[in-house]
Enzyme design. Structure first.
Site, short mmCIF file in Angstrom:
data_model
loop_
_atom_site.label_atom_id
_atom_site.label_comp_id
_atom_site.label_asym_id
_atom_site.label_seq_id
_atom_site.Cartn_x
_atom_site.Cartn_y
_atom_site.Cartn_z
N ARG A 197 -19.59 -2.40 6.51
CA ARG A 197 -20.26 -3.41 5.70
C ARG A 197 -21.53 -2.92 5.00
O ARG A 197 -21.97 -3.51 4.03
CB ARG A 197 -20.60 -4.63 6.54
CG ARG A 197 -21.72 -4.40 7.51
CD ARG A 197 -21.97 -5.63 8.36
NE ARG A 197 -22.99 -5.34 9.34
CZ ARG A 197 -24.21 -5.87 9.32
NH1 ARG A 197 -24.52 -6.73 8.39
NH2 ARG A 197 -25.08 -5.55 10.24
N PHE A 220 -17.54 -8.65 3.01
CA PHE A 220 -16.86 -9.59 3.90
C PHE A 220 -15.72 -8.90 4.64
O PHE A 220 -15.58 -9.04 5.85
CB PHE A 220 -16.34 -10.78 3.09
CG PHE A 220 -15.73 -11.86 3.94
CD1 PHE A 220 -16.53 -12.84 4.50
CD2 PHE A 220 -14.37 -11.89 4.20
CE1 PHE A 220 -15.98 -13.84 5.29
CE2 PHE A 220 -13.81 -12.87 4.99
CZ PHE A 220 -14.62 -13.85 5.54
N GLU A 271 -25.55 -17.60 2.28
CA GLU A 271 -27.01 -17.60 2.16
C GLU A 271 -27.48 -17.00 0.85
O GLU A 271 -28.49 -17.41 0.29
CB GLU A 271 -27.63 -16.81 3.33
CG GLU A 271 -27.51 -17.51 4.66
CD GLU A 271 -27.88 -16.62 5.84
OE1 GLU A 271 -27.94 -15.37 5.67
OE2 GLU A 271 -28.11 -17.17 6.92
N GLN A 324 -19.26 -14.98 6.57
CA GLN A 324 -19.23 -16.15 5.70
C GLN A 324 -20.63 -16.73 5.53
O GLN A 324 -21.06 -17.06 4.43
CB GLN A 324 -18.26 -17.20 6.25
CG GLN A 324 -18.09 -18.41 5.37
CD GLN A 324 -19.01 -19.55 5.71
OE1 GLN A 324 -19.46 -19.70 6.84
NE2 GLN A 324 -19.29 -20.37 4.73
N ARG A 364 -8.92 -21.75 14.19
CA ARG A 364 -7.60 -22.15 14.70
C ARG A 364 -6.98 -21.05 15.56
O ARG A 364 -6.42 -21.33 16.61
CB ARG A 364 -6.67 -22.49 13.53
CG ARG A 364 -7.06 -23.77 12.84
CD ARG A 364 -6.14 -24.06 11.68
NE ARG A 364 -6.59 -25.23 10.95
CZ ARG A 364 -6.27 -25.49 9.70
NH1 ARG A 364 -5.48 -24.67 9.03
NH2 ARG A 364 -6.71 -26.58 9.12
#
Length: 119
Positions: free
Chosen positions: A90, A79, A43, A38, A16
């Site tokens: 990460r 995340f 996975e 995500q 959005r």
């Protein structure tokens, strides 16, 4: 499941915000990072749930639960780190979550071996 729902909602909000309609998966770099984070978490979710279940039944529920909570925490940090920068933030949580999956695999294997060999 709540973590998966949270990650999916983040993708919806990013779609959005950056006006990226499904089924498009490319666009603004921030959207792409959120989307990939995500997908990466999704996975590994079936592997995590399966190992958690087997380790909890055949090894020890408490140990499996602690490993599961730590795994969820490291995936959440992964995340968050991935959405901010694709590399720097990460990797630590990614490696920690992988180690926890290996630990759950080991616990499940030991529990299964003990169950079937000692029964």
């Amino acid at each position: 499941v709540l973590f998966s729902a949270y990650f999916t909602l983040q993708v919806i909000y990013a779609r959005r915000k950056y006006k990226i309609s499904p089924p498009e998966t490319t666009g603004h770099p921030e959207f792409e990072r959120i989307f990939r984070a995500q997908v990466n978490c999704s996975e590994y979710f079936p592997i995590f749930v399966s190992l958690l279940w087997v380790a909890g039944i055949f090894f020890h529920q408490g140990v499996a639960a602690v490993c599961g909570l730590l795994y969820l925490y490291t995936r959440f940090k992964y995340f968050q780190g991935y959405t901010m920068a694709a590399q720097e933030s990460r990797l630590g949580p990614l490696y920690a979550s992988a180690r926890l999956l290996w630990l759950l695999l080991g616990l499940a294997a030991v529990g299964l071996l003990a169950h079937f060999l000692l029964s």
